[in-house]
Design a protein around this motif. Structure first.
Motif, mmCIF file in Angstrom:
data_model
loop_
_atom_site.group_PDB
_atom_site.id
_atom_site.type_symbol
_atom_site.label_atom_id
_atom_site.label_comp_id
_atom_site.label_asym_id
_atom_site.label_seq_id
_atom_site.Cartn_x
_atom_site.Cartn_y
_atom_site.Cartn_z
ATOM 1 N N TYR A 80 1.077 -0.856 -0.136
ATOM 2 C CA TYR A 80 0.011 0.621 -0.226
ATOM 3 C C TYR A 80 0.997 1.146 -0.030
ATOM 4 O O TYR A 80 0.807 2.255 -0.556
ATOM 5 C CB TYR A 80 -0.593 -0.059 1.116
ATOM 6 N N ALA A 81 1.994 1.333 0.902
ATOM 7 C CA ALA A 81 2.956 1.961 0.785
ATOM 8 C C ALA A 81 3.483 2.535 -0.710
ATOM 9 O O ALA A 81 3.499 3.665 -0.967
ATOM 10 C CB ALA A 81 4.103 2.127 1.632
ATOM 11 N N HIS A 82 3.828 1.628 -1.338
ATOM 12 C CA HIS A 82 4.485 0.876 -3.137
ATOM 13 C C HIS A 82 2.726 2.159 -3.542
ATOM 14 O O HIS A 82 3.523 3.268 -4.627
ATOM 15 C CB HIS A 82 4.767 0.020 -2.891
ATOM 16 N N ASP A 83 1.786 2.095 -3.345
ATOM 17 C CA ASP A 83 1.202 2.241 -4.021
ATOM 18 C C ASP A 83 0.569 4.272 -4.294
ATOM 19 O O ASP A 83 0.219 4.311 -5.255
ATOM 20 C CB ASP A 83 -0.633 1.439 -3.957
ATOM 21 N N VAL A 84 1.142 4.521 -3.314
ATOM 22 C CA VAL A 84 0.572 6.081 -2.589
ATOM 23 C C VAL A 84 2.404 6.890 -2.562
ATOM 24 O O VAL A 84 2.400 7.873 -2.568
ATOM 25 C CB VAL A 84 -0.178 6.097 -1.199
ATOM 26 N N GLY A 85 2.792 5.769 -3.425
ATOM 27 C CA GLY A 85 4.334 6.486 -4.506
ATOM 28 C C GLY A 85 5.265 7.072 -2.953
ATOM 29 O O GLY A 85 6.713 7.206 -3.024
ATOM 30 N N GLU A 86 4.980 5.684 -1.347
ATOM 31 C CA GLU A 86 6.579 5.746 -0.509
ATOM 32 C C GLU A 86 7.372 4.790 -1.144
ATOM 33 O O GLU A 86 6.217 3.385 -1.261
ATOM 34 C CB GLU A 86 5.816 6.394 0.210
ATOM 35 N N THR A 88 8.859 2.983 1.736
ATOM 36 C CA THR A 88 8.699 1.866 2.780
ATOM 37 C C THR A 88 7.037 2.417 3.384
ATOM 38 O O THR A 88 6.945 3.640 3.643
ATOM 39 C CB THR A 88 9.621 1.650 3.549
ATOM 40 N N PHE A 89 6.703 1.406 3.550
ATOM 41 C CA PHE A 89 5.289 2.030 5.547
ATOM 42 C C PHE A 89 5.934 3.228 6.166
ATOM 43 O O PHE A 89 5.351 3.621 6.056
ATOM 44 C CB PHE A 89 5.121 1.027 6.089
ATOM 45 N N SER A 90 7.125 2.780 6.471
ATOM 46 C CA SER A 90 7.940 3.101 7.147
ATOM 47 C C SER A 90 8.287 4.630 6.897
ATOM 48 O O SER A 90 7.688 5.964 8.079
ATOM 49 C CB SER A 90 9.237 3.014 7.953
ATOM 50 N N HIS A 91 8.004 5.209 5.781
ATOM 51 C CA HIS A 91 8.192 6.522 5.207
ATOM 52 C C HIS A 91 6.634 7.327 5.336
ATOM 53 O O HIS A 91 6.909 8.154 4.789
ATOM 54 C CB HIS A 91 8.545 6.514 3.872
ATOM 55 N N LEU A 92 5.754 6.798 5.420
ATOM 56 C CA LEU A 92 4.450 7.208 5.262
ATOM 57 C C LEU A 92 4.297 7.823 6.508
ATOM 58 O O LEU A 92 4.486 7.857 7.443
ATOM 59 C CB LEU A 92 2.757 6.007 5.268
ATOM 60 N N SER A 93 3.283 9.513 6.178
ATOM 61 C CA SER A 93 2.766 10.063 7.633
ATOM 62 C C SER A 93 1.923 9.190 8.316
ATOM 63 O O SER A 93 1.243 7.859 8.333
ATOM 64 C CB SER A 93 2.125 10.970 7.460
ATOM 65 N N PRO A 94 2.148 9.417 10.035
ATOM 66 C CA PRO A 94 1.086 8.605 11.322
ATOM 67 C C PRO A 94 -0.469 8.882 10.205
ATOM 68 O O PRO A 94 -1.255 7.746 10.953
ATOM 69 C CB PRO A 94 1.093 9.961 12.248
ATOM 70 N N GLU A 95 -1.269 9.688 9.769
ATOM 71 C CA GLU A 95 -2.293 9.112 10.004
ATOM 72 C C GLU A 95 -2.018 8.863 8.195
ATOM 73 O O GLU A 95 -3.175 7.453 8.037
ATOM 74 C CB GLU A 95 -2.794 10.909 8.815
ATOM 75 N N LYS A 96 -1.391 8.485 7.603
ATOM 76 C CA LYS A 96 -1.615 7.288 6.398
ATOM 77 C C LYS A 96 -1.734 5.946 6.222
ATOM 78 O O LYS A 96 -1.752 5.222 6.119
ATOM 79 C CB LYS A 96 -0.418 7.738 4.797
ATOM 80 N N GLN A 97 -0.764 5.840 7.811
ATOM 81 C CA GLN A 97 0.031 4.212 8.190
ATOM 82 C C GLN A 97 -1.108 3.660 8.839
ATOM 83 O O GLN A 97 -1.390 2.988 8.782
ATOM 84 C CB GLN A 97 0.923 4.963 9.133
ATOM 85 N N THR A 98 -2.311 5.012 9.357
ATOM 86 C CA THR A 98 -3.081 4.069 9.663
ATOM 87 C C THR A 98 -4.264 3.775 8.345
ATOM 88 O O THR A 98 -5.431 3.101 8.966
ATOM 89 C CB THR A 98 -4.173 5.456 10.522
ATOM 90 N N VAL A 99 -4.351 4.726 7.516
ATOM 91 C CA VAL A 99 -5.401 4.197 6.324
ATOM 92 C C VAL A 99 -4.353 2.871 6.263
ATOM 93 O O VAL A 99 -5.419 2.032 5.272
ATOM 94 C CB VAL A 99 -5.645 5.935 5.449
#
Length: 206
Positions: A80-86, A88-99
């Motif tokens: 999912y992180a790759h799908d939004v252009g990041e 790794t998951f760890s690079h997502l904001s806390p809000e996007k990690q929750t999503v």
């Protein structure tokens, strides 16, 4: 009488076995024949004397259903992180990690094992293939840290089907029964990552 009742309930609640699992693009990931052959591979390699399945077996090694469930969930979330252009998951904001975690849980719980053909969401199918292939490869190499010696009982082809069997087993622990809020194993094993918490009938599976 109690033993008879629990046995009856267990057989009545046994997870269904679809004829095939496919990606959204139609690629066949595994079939019922693969799963059956993989069960034979599991027995041939005597993996029950190393690890466990649904909590039953030797505790020298891992419980395959528990470890694979977690690995599938982690890999799906990374996708999912790759799908939004990041990266790794760890690079997502806390809000996007929750999503991403919510999407992962919904997709895994929403897998309908009562269908003859199960279509896996893209993030799940990619995670499935990755973890399945890694699991098959692990059977064929020695890992001194875990006490595992490469099995001589499995060919590469049978190792892959054995991994299919274990991956299917892991899916039954998170895929919800139609119309219910719990999995085919009554949410066993306990795994907060996917939201698995025990139900009143979890003891049947332990």
């Amino acid at each position: 009488m109690l033993l008879f009742w629990t046995t009856l309930r267990t057989y009545q609640g046994v997870p269904p076995q679809p004829q095939r699992f496919v990606s959204r693009s139609g690629d066949v990931i595994m079939t019922a024949d693969d799963i059956i052959a993989g069960k034979g591979g599991f027995q041939k390699a005597d993996l029950m004397d190393y690890g466990s399945l649904y909590g039953m077996g030797s505790y020298y090694g891992e419980d395959y259903t528990a470890s694979l469930l977690k690995n599938i969930a982690l890999s799906t979330r990374e996708n999912y992180a790759h799908d939004v252009g990041e990266r790794t998951f760890s690079h997502l904001s806390p809000e996007k990690q929750t999503v991403a975690t919510t999407h992962m849980r919904e997709d895994l719980r929403g897998i309908d094992l009562t269908q003859d053909t199960v279509v896996l969401p893209d993030a799940v199918s990619h995670a499935f293939v990755k973890i399945r292939d890694e699991t098959a490869a692990s059977f064929l190499r020695t890992d001194r840290s875990s006490g595992w010696n490469a099995t001589q009982a499995l060919t590469p082809a049978l190792a892959l089907k054995t991994a299919d069997f274990l991956m299917y087993s892991a899916l039954t622990t998170v895929a919800h029964r139609p119309g219910e809020t719990y999995s085919w194993t009554q949410n066993w094993p306990y795994e907060p990552l996917v939201g698995n918490t025990p139900t009143g009938a979890t003891f049947i599976w332990t």
